[in-house]
Design an enzyme around this catalytic site. Sequence first.
Site, PDB file in Angstrom:
ATOM      1  N   TYR A 142       5.564  -3.540  -0.946  1.00  0.00           N
ATOM      2  CA  TYR A 142       4.105  -3.463  -0.796  1.00  0.00           C
ATOM      3  C   TYR A 142       3.619  -2.059  -1.064  1.00  0.00           C
ATOM      4  O   TYR A 142       4.392  -1.102  -1.115  1.00  0.00           O
ATOM      5  CB  TYR A 142       3.666  -3.951   0.588  1.00  0.00           C
ATOM      6  CG  TYR A 142       3.875  -2.959   1.717  1.00  0.00           C
ATOM      7  CD1 TYR A 142       5.144  -2.667   2.190  1.00  0.00           C
ATOM      8  CD2 TYR A 142       2.791  -2.316   2.318  1.00  0.00           C
ATOM      9  CE1 TYR A 142       5.326  -1.766   3.235  1.00  0.00           C
ATOM     10  CE2 TYR A 142       2.977  -1.411   3.360  1.00  0.00           C
ATOM     11  CZ  TYR A 142       4.242  -1.137   3.813  1.00  0.00           C
ATOM     12  OH  TYR A 142       4.421  -0.249   4.829  1.00  0.00           O
TER      13      TYR A 142
ATOM     14  N   ARG B  87       5.154   4.649  -7.256  1.00  0.00           N
ATOM     15  CA  ARG B  87       6.108   4.313  -6.195  1.00  0.00           C
ATOM     16  C   ARG B  87       6.401   2.809  -6.184  1.00  0.00           C
ATOM     17  O   ARG B  87       7.525   2.384  -5.923  1.00  0.00           O
ATOM     18  CB  ARG B  87       5.569   4.774  -4.832  1.00  0.00           C
ATOM     19  CG  ARG B  87       6.599   4.617  -3.720  1.00  0.00           C
ATOM     20  CD  ARG B  87       6.138   5.231  -2.422  1.00  0.00           C
ATOM     21  NE  ARG B  87       4.937   4.580  -1.932  1.00  0.00           N
ATOM     22  CZ  ARG B  87       4.187   5.028  -0.915  1.00  0.00           C
ATOM     23  NH1 ARG B  87       4.529   6.150  -0.289  1.00  0.00           N
ATOM     24  NH2 ARG B  87       3.101   4.383  -0.540  1.00  0.00           N
TER      25      ARG B  87
ATOM     26  N   ARG C 142      16.499 -22.135   0.086  1.00  0.00           N
ATOM     27  CA  ARG C 142      16.722 -20.822   0.703  1.00  0.00           C
ATOM     28  C   ARG C 142      18.115 -20.302   0.365  1.00  0.00           C
ATOM     29  O   ARG C 142      19.043 -20.418   1.162  1.00  0.00           O
ATOM     30  CB  ARG C 142      16.539 -20.941   2.217  1.00  0.00           C
ATOM     31  CG  ARG C 142      16.693 -19.618   2.967  1.00  0.00           C
ATOM     32  CD  ARG C 142      16.444 -19.787   4.461  1.00  0.00           C
ATOM     33  NE  ARG C 142      16.767 -18.580   5.199  1.00  0.00           N
ATOM     34  CZ  ARG C 142      17.983 -18.281   5.658  1.00  0.00           C
ATOM     35  NH1 ARG C 142      19.004 -19.112   5.480  1.00  0.00           N
ATOM     36  NH2 ARG C 142      18.191 -17.149   6.313  1.00  0.00           N
TER      37      ARG C 142
ATOM     38  N   LYS D 292       9.691   0.888  -0.417  1.00  0.00           N
ATOM     39  CA  LYS D 292       8.570   0.439   0.424  1.00  0.00           C
ATOM     40  C   LYS D 292       8.640  -1.077   0.606  1.00  0.00           C
ATOM     41  O   LYS D 292       7.853  -1.846   0.052  1.00  0.00           O
ATOM     42  CB  LYS D 292       7.214   0.885  -0.157  1.00  0.00           C
ATOM     43  CG  LYS D 292       6.103   0.840   0.893  1.00  0.00           C
ATOM     44  CD  LYS D 292       4.942   1.707   0.516  1.00  0.00           C
ATOM     45  CE  LYS D 292       3.760   1.569   1.446  1.00  0.00           C
ATOM     46  NZ  LYS D 292       3.994   1.978   2.826  1.00  0.00           N
TER      47      LYS D 292
ATOM     48  N   GLU E 258      10.081  10.036  10.458  1.00  0.00           N
ATOM     49  CA  GLU E 258       8.672   9.945  10.055  1.00  0.00           C
ATOM     50  C   GLU E 258       7.944   9.069  11.057  1.00  0.00           C
ATOM     51  O   GLU E 258       8.535   8.605  12.028  1.00  0.00           O
ATOM     52  CB  GLU E 258       8.550   9.384   8.639  1.00  0.00           C
ATOM     53  CG  GLU E 258       9.158   8.003   8.478  1.00  0.00           C
ATOM     54  CD  GLU E 258       9.196   7.501   7.045  1.00  0.00           C
ATOM     55  OE1 GLU E 258       8.282   7.830   6.267  1.00  0.00           O
ATOM     56  OE2 GLU E 258      10.130   6.757   6.708  1.00  0.00           O
TER      57      GLU E 258
ATOM     58  N   LEU F  24      10.282   7.253   3.661  1.00  0.00           N
ATOM     59  CA  LEU F  24       9.484   6.828   2.513  1.00  0.00           C
ATOM     60  C   LEU F  24       8.882   8.081   1.871  1.00  0.00           C
ATOM     61  O   LEU F  24       8.345   8.932   2.579  1.00  0.00           O
ATOM     62  CB  LEU F  24       8.345   5.915   2.992  1.00  0.00           C
ATOM     63  CG  LEU F  24       7.492   5.361   1.856  1.00  0.00           C
ATOM     64  CD1 LEU F  24       8.219   4.210   1.167  1.00  0.00           C
ATOM     65  CD2 LEU F  24       6.140   4.907   2.357  1.00  0.00           C
TER      66      LEU F  24
HETATM   67  N1  PDD Z   1       2.260   3.216   5.294  1.00  0.00           N
HETATM   68  N2  PDD Z   1       6.043   6.514   5.973  1.00  0.00           N
HETATM   69  C1  PDD Z   1       5.981   5.193   6.221  1.00  0.00           C
HETATM   70  C2  PDD Z   1       7.109   4.543   6.934  1.00  0.00           C
HETATM   71  C3  PDD Z   1       4.860   4.459   5.803  1.00  0.00           C
HETATM   72  O1  PDD Z   1       4.796   3.151   6.027  1.00  0.00           O
HETATM   73  C4  PDD Z   1       3.795   5.121   5.148  1.00  0.00           C
HETATM   74  C5  PDD Z   1       2.575   4.406   4.653  1.00  0.00           C
HETATM   75  C6  PDD Z   1       3.912   6.514   4.931  1.00  0.00           C
HETATM   76  C7  PDD Z   1       2.851   7.296   4.220  1.00  0.00           C
HETATM   77  O2  PDD Z   1       2.846   7.001   2.854  1.00  0.00           O
HETATM   78  P1  PDD Z   1       1.514   7.142   1.988  1.00  0.00           P
HETATM   79  O3  PDD Z   1       1.042   8.528   2.185  1.00  0.00           O
HETATM   80  O4  PDD Z   1       1.972   6.873   0.620  1.00  0.00           O
HETATM   81  O5  PDD Z   1       0.517   6.132   2.514  1.00  0.00           O
HETATM   82  C8  PDD Z   1       5.058   7.163   5.347  1.00  0.00           C
HETATM   83  C9  PDD Z   1       1.135   2.407   4.881  1.00  0.00           C
HETATM   84  C10 PDD Z   1      -0.160   3.126   4.893  1.00  0.00           C
HETATM   85  C11 PDD Z   1       1.127   1.139   5.708  1.00  0.00           C
HETATM   86  O6  PDD Z   1       2.210   0.635   5.960  1.00  0.00           O
HETATM   87  O7  PDD Z   1       0.060   0.666   6.075  1.00  0.00           O
END
Ligand code: PDD
Length: 285
Positions: free
Chosen positions: A33, A52, A101, A148, A180, A205
């Site tokens: 996603y 990405r 499945r 992601k 993170e 990520l």
């Molecule tokens: N999440 N780390 C993780 C684990 C994340 O899920 C996200 C973003 C980030 C920040 O990445 P970016 O700056 O590219 O948004 C770091 C999104 C916003 C979400 O899951 O809603």
Amino acid sequence: MEQIAYVNGSFVPMADAKVSILDRGFLFADGIYEVAAVLDGKLIDNASHLARLERSVGEIELALPETIERIQEIQKELVSRNNLVNGMVYLEVTRGADTGRDFAFPKGVKPTLVMFTSVKDIINAPSAKTGIAVITVPDLRWTRRDIKSVALLAQVLAKQAAAAAGAGEAWMIEDGKVTEGGSSSAFILTQDDVLVTRQNGSEILPGCTRKAVVKLAEERQLRIEERAFTVEEALAAKEAFITSASVFVQAVVSIDGKKVATGKPGPMTDRLREIYVEFAKATAV
Ligand code: PDD
């Protein structure tokens, strides 16, 4: 006005936006996603999000059902059909629905591509002024966090623990260091004015907002160290903040109930937020 979603080639009312129970996103979290912010009806840092996306699908050998150019067109059309001014576009691609499945990749199955929008005033969010509390939790995730993936159960549990504690984010800890946030990248500003954020690698990520903030800070001759840091270091820091597409740059004012510095957003965080918002507006598409 009814919300419009995109599902496999069609723009449909949200109530009709459905995929099969055999979809591999549903059965195996076999999907990727992206979330891109929207300001004044325009996509923020979208090239970075789409790059990405390409990388993530490549890492799991999933072929996108549309070109990157077409995906951006669909994102824009969805923003327009929803009259979205400020908010986010969520995009998900999965390995599609087979007839049963089977764990191994199915043959001849078209990937599923869905998108929907949500309304959020990121610029004027109250937490932008007040900052947020974070709690710490063990990092329970798999070891390919650079992808992601929609497998977000560890983050769901982490962010639920944060919500239950009245905090705005959970910082995940591994080997005594912060990896993170549940859905954000983590930064601190040390007492000697060095911005510290964990280096990219399979442990985190590679945040698009993180990348932009690091570049903007470098352009302004700020000192940056890309390395892991401990909670103790964060509590001894001048400032702490998180970055993501859904909050941009957001101050962290306490960690596990202990204040970071004065317990108020710091001037560097505020400045980096302004600089990021300027960049976002100037490069929006
Ligand atoms: N999440 N780390 C993780 C684990 C994340 O899920 C996200 C973003 C980030 C920040 O990445 P970016 O700056 O590219 O948004 C770091 C999104 C916003 C979400 O899951 O809603």
